[in-house]
Design an enzyme around this catalytic site. Structure first.
Site, mmCIF file in Angstrom:
data_model
loop_
_atom_site.group_PDB
_atom_site.id
_atom_site.type_symbol
_atom_site.label_atom_id
_atom_site.label_comp_id
_atom_site.label_asym_id
_atom_site.label_seq_id
_atom_site.Cartn_x
_atom_site.Cartn_y
_atom_site.Cartn_z
ATOM 1 N N TYR A 19 -7.437 22.365 -8.243
ATOM 2 C CA TYR A 19 -6.827 22.387 -9.559
ATOM 3 C C TYR A 19 -5.578 23.301 -9.874
ATOM 4 O O TYR A 19 -5.423 23.881 -10.589
ATOM 5 C CB TYR A 19 -7.855 22.620 -10.553
ATOM 6 N N ARG A 30 -4.375 27.678 -14.377
ATOM 7 C CA ARG A 30 -5.651 28.216 -14.746
ATOM 8 C C ARG A 30 -5.739 29.404 -15.331
ATOM 9 O O ARG A 30 -6.469 29.720 -16.086
ATOM 10 C CB ARG A 30 -6.497 28.130 -13.308
ATOM 11 N N TYR A 38 -7.570 28.728 -18.619
ATOM 12 C CA TYR A 38 -9.181 29.281 -18.823
ATOM 13 C C TYR A 38 -9.270 30.774 -18.551
ATOM 14 O O TYR A 38 -10.639 31.098 -18.499
ATOM 15 C CB TYR A 38 -9.684 28.482 -17.468
ATOM 16 N N CYS A 41 9.030 30.707 -21.060
ATOM 17 C CA CYS A 41 9.194 31.436 -22.204
ATOM 18 C C CYS A 41 7.808 31.546 -23.090
ATOM 19 O O CYS A 41 8.040 31.095 -24.262
ATOM 20 C CB CYS A 41 10.308 31.115 -23.047
ATOM 21 N N GLU A 42 6.714 32.016 -22.661
ATOM 22 C CA GLU A 42 5.827 32.158 -23.231
ATOM 23 C C GLU A 42 4.946 33.195 -22.886
ATOM 24 O O GLU A 42 4.826 33.760 -21.696
ATOM 25 C CB GLU A 42 4.711 30.975 -23.265
ATOM 26 N N GLY A 61 -19.547 20.396 -8.988
ATOM 27 C CA GLY A 61 -19.623 21.403 -9.924
ATOM 28 C C GLY A 61 -19.984 22.818 -9.265
ATOM 29 O O GLY A 61 -19.890 23.803 -9.897
HETATM 30 N N1 LLP Z 1 -17.079 14.820 -10.730
HETATM 31 C C1 LLP Z 1 -16.718 14.524 -12.024
HETATM 32 C C2 LLP Z 1 -17.241 13.654 -12.722
HETATM 33 C C3 LLP Z 1 -15.911 15.426 -12.338
HETATM 34 O O1 LLP Z 1 -15.455 15.293 -13.850
HETATM 35 C C4 LLP Z 1 -15.598 16.624 -11.689
HETATM 36 C C5 LLP Z 1 -14.544 17.684 -12.434
HETATM 37 C C6 LLP Z 1 -15.872 16.655 -10.463
HETATM 38 C C7 LLP Z 1 -16.685 15.666 -9.868
HETATM 39 C C8 LLP Z 1 -15.525 17.777 -9.603
HETATM 40 O O2 LLP Z 1 -16.036 18.927 -9.910
HETATM 41 P P1 LLP Z 1 -16.111 20.527 -8.888
HETATM 42 O O3 LLP Z 1 -16.891 20.144 -7.904
HETATM 43 O O4 LLP Z 1 -14.552 20.579 -8.681
HETATM 44 O O5 LLP Z 1 -16.342 21.565 -9.819
HETATM 45 N N2 LLP Z 1 -9.516 21.733 -14.211
HETATM 46 C C9 LLP Z 1 -10.742 22.748 -14.179
HETATM 47 C C10 LLP Z 1 -11.790 22.102 -13.560
HETATM 48 C C11 LLP Z 1 -12.247 20.726 -14.313
HETATM 49 C C12 LLP Z 1 -13.033 19.788 -13.552
HETATM 50 C C13 LLP Z 1 -13.175 18.620 -14.154
HETATM 51 N N3 LLP Z 1 -14.221 17.598 -13.392
HETATM 52 C C14 LLP Z 1 -10.365 24.102 -13.253
HETATM 53 O O6 LLP Z 1 -9.126 24.260 -13.093
HETATM 54 O O7 LLP Z 1 -11.550 24.828 -13.317
#
Ligand code: LLP
Length: 423
Positions: free
Chosen positions: A378, A318, A322, A349-350, A239
């Protein structure tokens, strides 16, 4: 810090110019820096050095097996969310006993594969999942190592799509039911309670939610020991956010201050001799990669300028999904050119197919290259074939060499699994 820098007005990844990669490999292309991945892993590792720990890279952020292999060689484990990611992590050489399996919807088949591989832990998200895992483990004749993912009801204050730690989110077992769920788990014949797990969201730019979650986890850990349910690891999830904008703006905490904030309330680790696990994705991969693209056309309406690139939102979702900001730099710097305000858009086309809107950029011209930054996490992993666009290639740069770690997909490969039935 990352290794995408200008040298003599040309943008380089480590010792290789992005223009050379574009010429030899084509565009769009994801380009990753080996040194940046290594550094990001090491800085994160040092931030947790005061306690025994294992970093399980969140495979969903960047699942290329060369990247997983690189991180694995530094001692990193993997956080997976599917049977496909399990195969990737194993194929990349990550030992099964360094793999944790997260996700709200594991299938019996996925559970079986992970049990047979001998993973470190299942991060179980509901009692229903626990029951199925118990049954599957019985069939396989193994004990399933388990952590329960506890939803601490903490507001991560991030984009609603990637916030996961609130009561209203689908994730984890509610904080208020944690103890009874552990009691259930402890009674199950084929479940071995190993740990506590938590993940409150992604792209957090403040340490307070981590502190709040740690405080709650510490209470739970103490009470589990009191109830005779000793655990051996605590998984705090991932996170930690990264900087997508220019320096100075929107500054996320450093890994060191994240480590301090997280570990402060976790005195239970030493007290009970518990190993810390974490699942970072973005903080390791995000700024270790860019999406390299060529400007196909420039056009102007009455009210706007557009640069149309050969990359589109199927390559990098992204911004569309988002409304995320990604820095965009020209690969060749033209100091003599004026600044313009332009949208940078793809060919799909969007109107949602954009990388930047009303962005201050140095004037760009057709045929020139742009580097869309902070795309290492991502980026490719969320790409698709929408508009029947074959997926981009992926390149890993190390020093003055580069390696194609995923070839550009061909149209034939894209059509491979389709057939016309005889009706
Ligand atoms: N652990 C779990 C259970 C998760 O669901 C996630 C991310 C992580 C670890 C890793 O989180 P990070 O350290 O990368 O923040 N597609 C979105 C992000 C989705 C994150 C989903 N879960 C984006 O492009 O921002």
């Amino acid at each position: 810090m990352n290794h995408f820098e200008y040298k003599d007005d040309e943008l380089y990844c480590e010792g290789v110019s992005l223009a050379k990669i574009a010429e030899e490999c084509g565009t769009p292309a994801y380009v990753y820096s080996h040194a940046t991945f290594t550094r990001h892993f090491q800085v994160f590792d040092e931030a947790l050095a005061s306690v025994p720990h294992l970093i399980c890279f969140s495979v969903k952020a960047n699942s290329n097996i060369a990247i997983l292999n690189l991180l694995g060689s530094l001692g990193c484990g993997a956080d997976i969310v599917s049977g496909g990611e399990l195969v990737r992590a194993l194929r990349a050489g990550i030992a099964a006993d360094k793999i944790v399996f997260s996700g709200v919807g594991k299938t019996a088949e996925e559970m079986r594969s992970a049990l047979e591989a001998g993973i470190l832990s299942f991060n179980v998200e509901s009692v229903a999942e626990l029951e199925l895992l118990n049954t599957v483990a019985g069939e396989v004749g193994k004990m399933a190592p388990v952590s329960l993912r506890i939803n601490p009801d903490v507001d991560a204050k991030t984009h609603p799509y990637i916030s996961t730690g609130l009561q209203k989110n689908k994730f984890g077992i509610p904080w208020t039911r944690a103890e009874e769920s552990y009691q259930r788990a402890a009674e199950m014949a084929h479940i071995e309670v190993k740990g506590v797990d938590c993940h409150i969201g992604s792209q957090l730019v403040d340490t307070k939610p981590f502190v709040a979650a740690s405080e709650k986890l510490a209470i739970l850990v103490d009470s589990l020991f009191e109830q005779g349910i000793p655990i051996t690891h605590l998984d705090v999830g991932g996170g930690l956010g990264i900087r997508y904008s220019e320096p100075g703006e929107d500054e996320p905490p450093s890994p060191a201050s994240y480590g301090e904030a997280l570990l402060g309330p976790l005195t239970c680790l030493r007290k009970h001799n518990i190993k810390l696990l974490c699942e970072p994705g973005r903080v390791i991969a995000g700024n270790a990669g860019v999406l390299l693209t060529k400007v196909l056309y420039c056009k102007e309406s009455e009210v706007k300028k557009f640069a149309i690139t050969d990359a589109a939102f199927n390559d990098l979702m992204r911004p569309s999904l988002y409304d995320a900001y990604h820095p965009i730099r020209p690969v060749a710097k033209h100091a003599d050119r004026e600044m313009i305000v332009s949208d940078v858009v793809g060919p799909i086309c969007e109107s949602g197919d954009f990388f930047a809107r009303d962005r201050d950029l140095v004037e760009v011209r057709a045929g020139e290259l742009l580097s869309i930054g902070s795309a290492g996490a991502y980026g490719f992993s969320m790409s698709s074939n929408y508009n029947s666009r074959p997926r981009a290639c992926e390149i890993l740069v190390k020093g003055s060499d580069y390696h194609v770690i995923r070839k550009r997909e061909t149209v034939e490969q894209m059509l491979e699994n389709e057939s016309i039935p005889e009706l």
